[in-house]
Design an enzyme around this catalytic site. Structure first.
Site, short mmCIF file in Angstrom:
data_model
loop_
_atom_site.label_atom_id
_atom_site.label_comp_id
_atom_site.label_asym_id
_atom_site.label_seq_id
_atom_site.Cartn_x
_atom_site.Cartn_y
_atom_site.Cartn_z
N ARG A 1 -32.16 -18.86 -8.38
CA ARG A 1 -31.68 -18.37 -7.39
C ARG A 1 -30.42 -19.05 -6.80
NH1 ARG A 1 -37.38 -16.99 -4.80
NH2 ARG A 1 -37.17 -15.94 -3.02
N LYS B 1 -40.03 -6.79 -6.81
CA LYS B 1 -39.96 -7.90 -8.06
C LYS B 1 -41.51 -8.13 -7.99
CE LYS B 1 -37.53 -11.34 -6.54
NZ LYS B 1 -37.28 -10.85 -5.14
N ARG C 1 -47.77 -13.75 5.22
CA ARG C 1 -46.97 -14.98 4.90
C ARG C 1 -46.21 -15.44 6.15
NH1 ARG C 1 -43.74 -14.01 -0.67
NH2 ARG C 1 -42.23 -14.92 0.37
P1 AMP Z 1 -40.51 -15.76 -2.87
O1 AMP Z 1 -42.09 -15.65 -2.98
O2 AMP Z 1 -39.88 -15.62 -4.11
O3 AMP Z 1 -40.20 -14.70 -1.83
O4 AMP Z 1 -40.13 -17.37 -2.35
C1 AMP Z 1 -40.74 -17.65 -0.87
C2 AMP Z 1 -39.92 -18.95 -0.76
O5 AMP Z 1 -39.98 -20.07 -1.46
C3 AMP Z 1 -38.25 -18.73 -0.41
O6 AMP Z 1 -37.92 -18.13 0.47
C4 AMP Z 1 -37.93 -20.23 -0.87
O7 AMP Z 1 -37.87 -20.85 0.45
C5 AMP Z 1 -38.73 -20.61 -1.80
N1 AMP Z 1 -38.41 -20.40 -3.30
C6 AMP Z 1 -38.79 -19.57 -4.33
N2 AMP Z 1 -38.27 -19.92 -5.39
C7 AMP Z 1 -37.18 -20.53 -5.18
C8 AMP Z 1 -36.18 -20.86 -5.92
N3 AMP Z 1 -35.85 -20.42 -7.31
N4 AMP Z 1 -35.24 -21.85 -5.20
C9 AMP Z 1 -35.30 -22.43 -4.01
N5 AMP Z 1 -36.43 -21.86 -3.28
C10 AMP Z 1 -37.23 -21.07 -3.74
#
Ligand code: AMP
Length: 217
Positions: free
Chosen positions: A89, A14, A161
């Site tokens: 999400r 993504k 990360r």
């Molecule tokens: P990502 O960069 O999209 O993988 O997001 C990293 C982390 O941010 C996730 O594992 C969640 O802990 C938090 N996060 C990002 N987007 C959301 C969302 N829409 N709802 C809740 N937590 C989120």
């Protein structure tokens, strides 16, 4: 007009495809994960709260996440289209987004789902490195930068990360299966969902996406 959501588990491509879409179609890439990481780097109250959830691989509470998006979507750059990556999400997030976008008369017109098998997701995420400055992703084996540890785009340092380890990833994949997968049915029922093969390499995946989006414009 492209008003879209990218759905899929961590590692399904993504973020990488979103960067190419944003460059090509000149629409903002709204990644709630990036917004939280920025808040953490700046040491804000939202950042401090989010960090405890993110580092453990858990989802940040809906009210905090929805408030962040509510503010972001009102920014002038979203008037010509927008792309959400990693949001919504959960079903409450999807419902809140729906209400919000109806109220500002800019409904979602397509949802792109990216899928990929679990073994490949684990390989990608545990080997992932990202530029600390621009977030461009690399991989220790299959997507190396020209100079080790340095971003090709802007010379920023490459970091891992905190949640890109097997332990946090296992929790993230479980959160995806339990809380995010129901959104596929939600958007399918609205006739908005199109599926893409996230196992493909980014450039091939982007070609598939581009063919699809060019018909939408
Ligand atoms: P990502 O960069 O999209 O993988 O997001 C990293 C982390 O941010 C996730 O594992 C969640 O802990 C938090 N996060 C990002 N987007 C959301 C969302 N829409 N709802 C809740 N937590 C989120």
């Amino acid at each position: 007009m492209i008003n879209t959501i990218l759905l899929g588990p961590p590692g399904a491509g993504k973020g990488s495809v979103a960067k190419l879409i944003a460059d090509h179609y000149k629409i903002p890439h709204i990644s709630t994960g990036d917004m939280f990481r920025e808040a953490i780097a700046q040491g804000t109250a939202v950042g401090k709260l989010a960090a405890t959830f993110i580092n453990a691989g858990k989802l940040v509470p809906d009210d905090v996440t929805i408030a962040l998006v509510k503010e972001r979507i009102q920014a002038p750059d979203c008037k010509k289209g927008f792309m959400f990556d990693g949001f919504p999400r959960t079903l409450p997030q999807a419902e809140a987004l729906q209400t919000l976008l109806v109220s500002i008369k800019r409904p979602i017109n397509t949802v792109m789902e990216f899928d990929c098998d679990r073994k490949e997701l684990i390989r990608r995420i545990t080997g992932r490195r990202v530029c600390k400055v621009c977030g461009t992703p690399y991989h220790v084996d299959t997507m190396k930068p020209k100079v080790e540890g340095v971003c090709d785009r802007d010379g920023g340092p490459l970091i891992q990360r905190k949640d890109d380890n097997l332990e946090a990833l296992t929790v993230r994949l479980k959160a995806y299966e339990e809380q995010t997968l129901p959104l596929i049915g939600f958007y399918k029922a609205k006739g908005l969902l199109t599926r893409f093969d996230g196992a493909k390499q980014t450039k091939d995946l982007f070609q598939d996406v581009k063919k699809f989006l060019d018909r939408l414009k």
